[in-house]
Motif scaffolding. Structure first.
Motif, PDB file in Angstrom:
ATOM      1  N   ASP A  85       0.764  -1.167   0.075  1.00  0.00           N
ATOM      2  CA  ASP A  85       0.255   0.040  -0.077  1.00  0.00           C
ATOM      3  C   ASP A  85       0.680   1.342  -0.095  1.00  0.00           C
ATOM      4  O   ASP A  85       0.251   2.242  -0.030  1.00  0.00           O
ATOM      5  N   GLN A  86       2.160   1.259  -0.006  1.00  0.00           N
ATOM      6  CA  GLN A  86       3.060   2.287   0.105  1.00  0.00           C
ATOM      7  C   GLN A  86       3.658   2.750  -1.404  1.00  0.00           C
ATOM      8  O   GLN A  86       3.585   1.831  -2.313  1.00  0.00           O
ATOM      9  N   PRO A  87       3.594   3.988  -1.749  1.00  0.00           N
ATOM     10  CA  PRO A  87       3.850   4.403  -2.985  1.00  0.00           C
ATOM     11  C   PRO A  87       5.263   4.161  -3.457  1.00  0.00           C
ATOM     12  O   PRO A  87       6.139   4.016  -2.422  1.00  0.00           O
ATOM     13  N   LEU A  88       5.460   4.004  -4.557  1.00  0.00           N
ATOM     14  CA  LEU A  88       7.011   3.803  -5.405  1.00  0.00           C
ATOM     15  C   LEU A  88       7.855   4.847  -4.952  1.00  0.00           C
ATOM     16  O   LEU A  88       7.391   5.794  -5.164  1.00  0.00           O
ATOM     17  N   PRO A  89       8.990   4.701  -4.056  1.00  0.00           N
ATOM     18  CA  PRO A  89       9.682   5.979  -3.745  1.00  0.00           C
ATOM     19  C   PRO A  89      10.655   6.245  -4.930  1.00  0.00           C
ATOM     20  O   PRO A  89      10.757   7.610  -4.915  1.00  0.00           O
ATOM     21  N   PHE A  90      11.029   5.554  -5.754  1.00  0.00           N
ATOM     22  CA  PHE A  90      12.104   5.828  -6.862  1.00  0.00           C
ATOM     23  C   PHE A  90      11.581   5.144  -8.017  1.00  0.00           C
ATOM     24  O   PHE A  90      11.530   3.923  -8.098  1.00  0.00           O
ATOM     25  N   MET A  91      11.416   6.017  -9.184  1.00  0.00           N
ATOM     26  CA  MET A  91      11.351   5.115 -10.465  1.00  0.00           C
ATOM     27  C   MET A  91      12.289   4.529 -11.005  1.00  0.00           C
ATOM     28  O   MET A  91      12.239   3.582 -11.662  1.00  0.00           O
ATOM     29  N   ALA A  92      13.908   4.958 -10.782  1.00  0.00           N
ATOM     30  CA  ALA A  92      14.891   4.173 -11.240  1.00  0.00           C
ATOM     31  C   ALA A  92      16.053   4.799 -10.383  1.00  0.00           C
ATOM     32  O   ALA A  92      15.979   5.945  -9.738  1.00  0.00           O
ATOM     33  N   VAL A  93      17.091   4.105 -10.425  1.00  0.00           N
ATOM     34  CA  VAL A  93      18.250   4.424  -9.733  1.00  0.00           C
ATOM     35  C   VAL A  93      19.584   3.893 -10.565  1.00  0.00           C
ATOM     36  O   VAL A  93      19.520   2.782 -11.142  1.00  0.00           O
ATOM     37  N   GLY A  94      20.380   4.946 -11.004  1.00  0.00           N
ATOM     38  CA  GLY A  94      21.621   4.376 -11.631  1.00  0.00           C
ATOM     39  C   GLY A  94      22.752   4.484 -10.794  1.00  0.00           C
ATOM     40  O   GLY A  94      22.794   5.498  -9.937  1.00  0.00           O
ATOM     41  N   THR A  95      23.777   3.760 -10.980  1.00  0.00           N
ATOM     42  CA  THR A  95      24.895   3.742  -9.928  1.00  0.00           C
ATOM     43  C   THR A  95      26.174   3.666 -10.697  1.00  0.00           C
ATOM     44  O   THR A  95      26.338   2.608 -11.643  1.00  0.00           O
ATOM     45  N   PHE A  96      27.083   4.420 -10.592  1.00  0.00           N
ATOM     46  CA  PHE A  96      28.201   4.503 -10.951  1.00  0.00           C
ATOM     47  C   PHE A  96      29.590   4.033 -10.033  1.00  0.00           C
ATOM     48  O   PHE A  96      29.613   4.621  -8.857  1.00  0.00           O
TER      49      PHE A  96
END
Length: 136
Positions: A85-96
């Motif tokens: 029931d919680q919203p998505l916190p992040f649509m995407a994460v990119g990591t270098f």
């Protein structure tokens, strides 16, 4: 014969599990001490993200600027919050993952405007960036 087959399958499964654990451990050892630049794209109503563009154009472009200092990069697609029931916190994460923060900054600094201008090609969200050191 049935017992032998079951025993063989159990041994095979144990080997696979053990191999997976060793691989995870090896990966942690090789990442320890690296600098990690994490770019998180927060979800909010009306925000969009073009994963295909991000994966095929944006991240490879930035990786090219970083050059030999880059160890690897990862791309993650947000699926959900921690509870249904919680919203998505992040649509995407990119990591270098890079060897040197100062080399990273020197490499991307001259291209910062081009990197930011490219945001419009894949998102209308303002990213949150965390620079950290991998401890384990």
């Amino acid at each position: 014969m049935k017992f032998t087959l079951i025993f063989s399958l159990l041994i095979f499964a144990a080997c696979l599990i053990g191999f997976g654990q060793k691989k995870q451990h090896d990966m942690a050892v090789t990442e320890k001490g690296l600098i990690k630049i994490t770019i998180m794209y927060p979800y909010a109503e009306g925000k969009t993200f073009n994963m295909a563009y991000y994966e095929s154009k944006h991240m490879p472009m930035v990786a090219g600027y970083i050059g030999s200092n880059l160890v690897k990069y990862t791309i993650e697609k947000g699926l959900s919050g921690i509870a249904p029931d919680q919203p998505l916190p992040f649509m995407a994460v990119g990591t270098f993952y890079v060897k040197s923060l100062s080399e990273y900054q020197a490499a991307v600094g001259p291209h910062r405007d081009a990197i930011r201008a490219d945001f419009a090609n894949y998102t209308n969200a303002l990213p949150v960036i965390l620079v950290s050191e991998v401890i384990k």
